[in-house]
Every structure is written in structure tokens, then in C-alpha cells.
Design a protein around this motif. Structure first.
Motif, PDB file in Angstrom:
ATOM      1  N   ASP A  99       1.065  -1.431  -0.280  1.00 30.62           N
ATOM      2  CA  ASP A  99      -0.107  -0.173  -0.151  1.00 30.62           C
ATOM      3  C   ASP A  99       0.535   1.332   0.542  1.00 30.62           C
ATOM      4  OD1 ASP A  99      -2.124  -1.333   0.051  1.00 30.62           O
ATOM      5  OD2 ASP A  99      -2.076  -1.244   2.098  1.00 30.62           O
ATOM      6  N   HIS A 136       3.629   2.017  -1.237  1.00 34.14           N
ATOM      7  CA  HIS A 136       4.967   1.383  -2.694  1.00 34.14           C
ATOM      8  C   HIS A 136       3.001   2.551  -3.428  1.00 34.14           C
ATOM      9  CE1 HIS A 136       8.320  -0.411  -0.439  1.00 34.14           C
ATOM     10  NE2 HIS A 136       8.442   0.090  -1.187  1.00 34.14           N
ATOM     11  N   LEU A 137       2.352   1.294  -3.303  1.00 34.47           N
ATOM     12  CA  LEU A 137       1.232   2.090  -4.477  1.00 34.47           C
ATOM     13  C   LEU A 137       0.922   3.340  -4.418  1.00 34.47           C
ATOM     14  CD1 LEU A 137      -0.806  -0.731  -4.352  1.00 34.47           C
ATOM     15  CD2 LEU A 137       0.257  -0.090  -6.238  1.00 34.47           C
ATOM     16  N   ARG A 138       1.285   4.094  -2.835  1.00 27.97           N
ATOM     17  CA  ARG A 138       0.802   5.423  -2.758  1.00 27.97           C
ATOM     18  C   ARG A 138       2.050   6.699  -3.566  1.00 27.97           C
ATOM     19  NH1 ARG A 138       0.862   5.471   2.925  1.00 27.97           N
ATOM     20  NH2 ARG A 138      -0.179   4.680   3.278  1.00 27.97           N
TER      21      ARG A 138
END
Ligand SMILES: Cc1cc2nc3c(=O)[nH]c(=O)nc-3n(C[C@H](O)[C@H](O)[C@H](O)COP(=O)(O)O)c2cc1C
Length: 178
Positions: free
Chosen positions: A173, A175-177
Motif C-alpha cells: 500500500d 509503495h502504491l501511494r
């Protein structure tokens, strides 16, 4: 140390407060009575016991009114409740409540209720019961078991309910941000 000594050493409140720091899964143990009426209760004491033979167990208070029904049936299904089933946990743990109101279920091979929407279930016949202090250890021989969904489990910790989040998921999560 005798039982009397240990009772003096630990107040019930202190025992509960400290042991509540050990998180547990929330499991609905189900069976049915001779009229095929579903029976259930919530336990936080479910654990796997043996791989060969395949065995699981849970602990029930000696004063439980559900215990004699489970023992009379000689079989049970352990349903791992999902994080969106806190309402079901509260209903199944309530004395005098109709514990199956609004609950959908299927009959297992051993004629136990498998609850809809759970994470996984284990269908058993009772192998033995052992009296331990004010509880009974109920040991089940596994007849069948399955993962029922990809949902996360409902957890109980320090007197409250919570949801499991994996460290890997948190990392993903974050990293996806970016
Ligand atoms: C999270 C949670 C965990 C519980 N764990 C146990 C347990 O391991 N053993 C037990 O006997 N009762 C446990 N209980 C209490 C029972 O679910 C329930 O209150 C009890 O079955 C009611 O008594 P009855 O069997 O006479 O209906 C737990 C309740 C909750 C909410």
C-alpha cells in the motif's frame, strides 16, 4: 502449587487482563440437536492439535449450556469468522439469543452447519474430552476441512475486535501511494 494457592496469587480480573494480550482467532463452533436445529457458540480457544491423525481442539467453560449439546451430537464444525462478521460473533456469543437469526449455512458431511461468509471451516467428530480446571478440552478428529473465502479473519485482542493486516500488504500500500 495447589489450585487454592494459585487462586490466591491471581485475581480473576488480572488473569483476564493479562491473558487478553494474547490475540485469538474468533471461531463459531457449530453442531445440531436431534431435531436438526442448529446450535452454536463462539470460542477464542480453537487450535490445531495434531497432523497425524488430523486433530483440532477448543476449550469450553464447564457451565456452558451449549457444551452438553455439542457432546451429545458427538461432532462439531469450527468456523473461522471473517472480519466483517463481528455482528455474527456478538449474536453467537449472546445467552438467550436466537444465534442463527439471519445466518445462512450449509450442512457439512458430518451434518454440522458450515456458516456462509467464513474464512475457513473444519468438520469434526469428537475424539475425546478432558476436564481441565473449570473448562473442558474438546478434541476433534477432522473429517473434512476447507478454505471458504479470501476474506481476512476476525481477531480478539484486549477485550476488543479487530481486523488482520499483513505487513506485506502495508508495504505494498505504501509503495502504491507513490
Ligand atoms: C471472543 C470470544 C471468545 C470466547 N471464547 C470462549 C471460549 O474459548 N470458551 C468458552 O467456553 N466460551 C467462550 N466465549 C463465551 C461464549 O461464546 C458464550 O458466551 C457462551 O457460550 C455462552 O454460554 P452458553 O454456552 O451457556 O450459551 C467467548 C466469547 C467471545 C465473545
Amino acid at each position: 502449587m495447589t489450585d487454592t494457592d494459585s487462586t490466591k496469587l491471581f485475581e480473576a480480573r488480572h488473569l483476564r487482563d493479562v491473558l487478553g494480550n494474547f490475540p485469538t482467532s474468533v471461531v463459531a463452533v457449530t453442531t445440531s440437536d436431534p431435531n436438526d436445529v442448529p446450535v452454536g457458540m463462539v470460542v477464542g480457544s480453537f487450535t490445531s492439535v495434531s497432523l497425524d491423525p488430523p486433530m483440532v481442539s477448543f476449550l469450553v467453560d464447564r457451565s456452558s449450556s451449549t457444551l452438553p449439546k455439542i457432546l451429545a451430537a458427538g461432532r462439531f464444525c469450527a468456523n473461522a469468522l471473517a472480519s466483517d462478521q463481528e455482528w455474527l460473533c456478538r449474536q453467537m456469543a449472546k445467552k438467550g439469543a436466537d444465534r442463527f437469526t439471519g445466518v445462512q449455512w450449509q450442512q457439512s458431511a458430518h451434518a454440522n452447519p458450515i456458516l456462509d461468509g467464513v474464512v475457513a471451516w473444519v468438520d469434526c467428530t469428537i475424539d475425546k474430552t478432558v476436564e481441565l480446571g473449570d473448562h473442558y478440552l474438546v478434541v476433534g478428529l477432522i473429517g473434512d476441512l476447507n478454505v471458504a473465502s479470501v476474506k481476512r479473519p476476525l481477531l480478539f485482542f484486549r477485550g476488543g475486535y479487530g481486523d488482520y493486516t499483513s505487513t506485506a500488504q502495508l508495504l505494498l500500500d505504501s509503495h502504491l501511494r507513490y
